[in-house]
Design a protein around this motif. Sequence first.
Motif, PDB file in Angstrom:
ATOM      1  N   ASN A  49       0.847  -1.198   0.000  1.00 53.58           N
ATOM      2  CA  ASN A  49       0.000   0.000   0.000  1.00 53.58           C
ATOM      3  C   ASN A  49       0.880   1.245   0.000  1.00 53.58           C
ATOM      4  O   ASN A  49       1.853   1.333   0.729  1.00 53.58           O
ATOM      5  CB  ASN A  49      -0.880   0.060   1.256  1.00 53.58           C
ATOM      6  N   GLY A  50       0.505   2.190  -0.843  1.00 52.92           N
ATOM      7  CA  GLY A  50       1.240   3.456  -0.869  1.00 52.92           C
ATOM      8  C   GLY A  50       2.543   3.404  -1.635  1.00 52.92           C
ATOM      9  O   GLY A  50       3.320   4.357  -1.618  1.00 52.92           O
ATOM     10  N   ALA A  51       2.804   2.293  -2.334  1.00 50.11           N
ATOM     11  CA  ALA A  51       4.071   2.154  -3.056  1.00 50.11           C
ATOM     12  C   ALA A  51       4.164   3.121  -4.229  1.00 50.11           C
ATOM     13  O   ALA A  51       5.258   3.503  -4.656  1.00 50.11           O
ATOM     14  CB  ALA A  51       4.224   0.721  -3.558  1.00 50.11           C
ATOM     15  N   GLY A  52       3.023   3.512  -4.771  1.00 51.83           N
ATOM     16  CA  GLY A  52       3.044   4.412  -5.921  1.00 51.83           C
ATOM     17  C   GLY A  52       2.449   3.800  -7.175  1.00 51.83           C
ATOM     18  O   GLY A  52       2.525   4.388  -8.254  1.00 51.83           O
ATOM     19  N   LYS A  53       1.812   2.638  -7.057  1.00 56.12           N
ATOM     20  CA  LYS A  53       1.245   1.963  -8.231  1.00 56.12           C
ATOM     21  C   LYS A  53       0.164   2.804  -8.904  1.00 56.12           C
ATOM     22  O   LYS A  53       0.208   3.052 -10.112  1.00 56.12           O
ATOM     23  CB  LYS A  53       0.634   0.607  -7.829  1.00 56.12           C
ATOM     24  N   SER A  54      -0.807   3.240  -8.108  1.00 52.86           N
ATOM     25  CA  SER A  54      -1.906   4.020  -8.692  1.00 52.86           C
ATOM     26  C   SER A  54      -1.400   5.361  -9.227  1.00 52.86           C
ATOM     27  O   SER A  54      -1.913   5.872 -10.219  1.00 52.86           O
ATOM     28  CB  SER A  54      -3.005   4.261  -7.671  1.00 52.86           C
ATOM     29  N   THR A  55      -0.410   5.925  -8.568  1.00 54.11           N
ATOM     30  CA  THR A  55       0.167   7.180  -9.055  1.00 54.11           C
ATOM     31  C   THR A  55       0.772   6.966 -10.443  1.00 54.11           C
ATOM     32  O   THR A  55       0.544   7.755 -11.366  1.00 54.11           O
ATOM     33  CB  THR A  55       1.243   7.677  -8.074  1.00 54.11           C
ATOM     34  N   GLN A  87      -9.078   2.006  -9.695  1.00 55.16           N
ATOM     35  CA  GLN A  87      -9.111   1.200  -8.473  1.00 55.16           C
ATOM     36  C   GLN A  87     -10.443   1.364  -7.741  1.00 55.16           C
ATOM     37  O   GLN A  87     -10.996   0.398  -7.240  1.00 55.16           O
ATOM     38  CB  GLN A  87      -7.942   1.646  -7.578  1.00 55.16           C
ATOM     39  N   HIS A 121      -2.967  -7.147  -4.934  1.00 57.43           N
ATOM     40  CA  HIS A 121      -2.301  -7.531  -3.688  1.00 57.43           C
ATOM     41  C   HIS A 121      -2.355  -9.039  -3.483  1.00 57.43           C
ATOM     42  O   HIS A 121      -1.836  -9.553  -2.512  1.00 57.43           O
ATOM     43  CB  HIS A 121      -2.933  -6.805  -2.493  1.00 57.43           C
TER      44      HIS A 121
END
Lengths: 303, 255
Positions: free
Chosen positions: A38-44, A83, A191
């Motif tokens: 979570n928060g790794a930057g995938k959606s960004t 998402q 995930h």
Amino acid sequence: MDAILVRDVHKCFASVPALRGLSLAVSENSFFGLLGPNGAGKSTLIGILAGLVRADSGEVRVCGHEVVRDYRRARASLGLVPQELVYDPFFTVRELLRLQAGYFGLGRRARPWIDELLALLALEDKADANMHQLSGGMKRRVLIAQALVHRPPVVVLDEPTAGVDVELRQALWALTRRLHAEGHTLILTTHYLEEAEALCERIAIINRGRLVALDDKDALLARHPYRLLCLTLDREPPSLPDPLRARLVERGDCQFTFRLDRHGDPVGAILDQVRALGVEIVDLHLEEPSLEEIFVHLTRESA
Amino acid sequence: MINWVGLYTLFAKEVWRFLKVTTQTVLTPAVTALLYLLVFQTVLEDHVEVYPGIGYGAFLVPGLVVMTMIQNAFANSSSSLIQSKMNGNLVFVLVAPLSSLEFFLAFVGAAILRGLLVGVVVWAVALALVDLPPVHSPAWLLAFSVLGSAMLGILGVIAGIWADKYDQLAAFQNFLILPLSFLSGVFYSIHDLPPFWERLSLINPFFYMIDGVRHGFLGVSDVDPVLALTVTAGSTLVVSALCLALLAKGYKIRH
Ligand SMILES: Nc1ncnc2c1ncn2[C@@H]1O[C@H](COP(=O)(O)OP(=O)(O)OP(=O)(O)O)[C@@H](O)[C@H]1O
Ligand SMILES: [Mg+2]
């Protein structure tokens, strides 16, 4: 030509860094997994590909088209399944699909394809229902149809199987495999690592906005040079000799798990050492590492 | 090159959206205007004559028409945008190959249409209640109505992009749009104001738009309609430039 090219991309939200010099390429017609906590930057990253987010620096191309300068062609080449389950509550499923086709410059000629999509995603009987009347899984399917309405060569699915039931997940797997077989490039975030393992040919793992691994799935799996030998013995052995103790990772009631180097530790030698203790082996099995262990290993290492 | 089908689709969606809820988007504003008309006309008809030979009711109708028009034009683009932003479905437009100009034209075009439609409804209702002279100049009337709705539609896009929450949008409306429209001579001629307020009204662009609409309807106005048109068109150009710059930058919509 690469379906996706990302070169040294940086992105900060206010002062929070989301991507820190990320580079990767996705070759045409591959099934690509984008993994990370979570928060790794995938959606960004996906947002930047789709034009929803603007990178601070770096170069991003979709099918060779730069996403800001040549945004029309870049966006026409990409289908995004977001998402979140977002929709416009004013319209029915069919209306939404027609509108989406229209935005992409397709008028009535998209209609047969829209009907086909409705059938493909088992939405025919919901075509004239309003979105807020649909269940979560059905909404997800509408999002997928919206992403495919302009027949994009590259399809990006941001966690499409989060919170969907087994049946829909199977259907989604089948659909993504079919799209891939038809020549689409697929990019999937998830995930569920067994999902990535089952579907993707190539995998990138990102953590805190940086790439920590990018490899073919098989190579990635092979990169972890360990396997686990799990033994059940008929009774407790007196004490373990040093070479065994060094490899022991878990110990239960007459149960022993040893971590063996794939190359340097022949299984036979270990079994011989155990038998030399005067105990019988009741049961035995080997565990190959899964993507999950590699993921945990790599993301912990890079933290 | 322009994505005409895309532009048309987005415009049609925005129009379709307000047509799906006509009670709220067309009927309510008409009823509100009607109430204003009844109250003010009953109270003031016999006491006030703003221009010689024109009853207060006839004076009031153009102002009410234009006020309703601009409020609805503003509401159309601003509420659609903030809803899509908060709900998240703006992504479907943002991922499409639409330029900022196409986005702008679609939203503003729909706002103009809503403004004109509501304006016509209010005018039709007023016709039934007030003794109105025939329209003096349809061309002037149309020019000012279109420009006025456009200007407010554009302000609506700006407000919708800027606001993160409904209360911010309400603040934009209550502290900017509403004062500017009430202080622009909807209910009175600015020549009847004390000199300070009269001069203040002259820097309010809404005043020229309302004055122009009144000229179109009645042939009487506080300033020369050419001047009014110049100021209205000029203000519309200024807000267009601002709006297009925000859109091109992706301000608050492309993060
Ligand atoms: N619009 C935004 N405004 C501010 N910060 C943001 C925004 N979008 C993302 N971030 C931040 O950027 C970082 C990366 O978020 P991102 O959504 O890309 O992660 P992710 O890998 O998709 O995570 P998840 O698996 O939870 O979906 C996070 O720290 C997040 O808080
Ligand atoms: Mg995400």
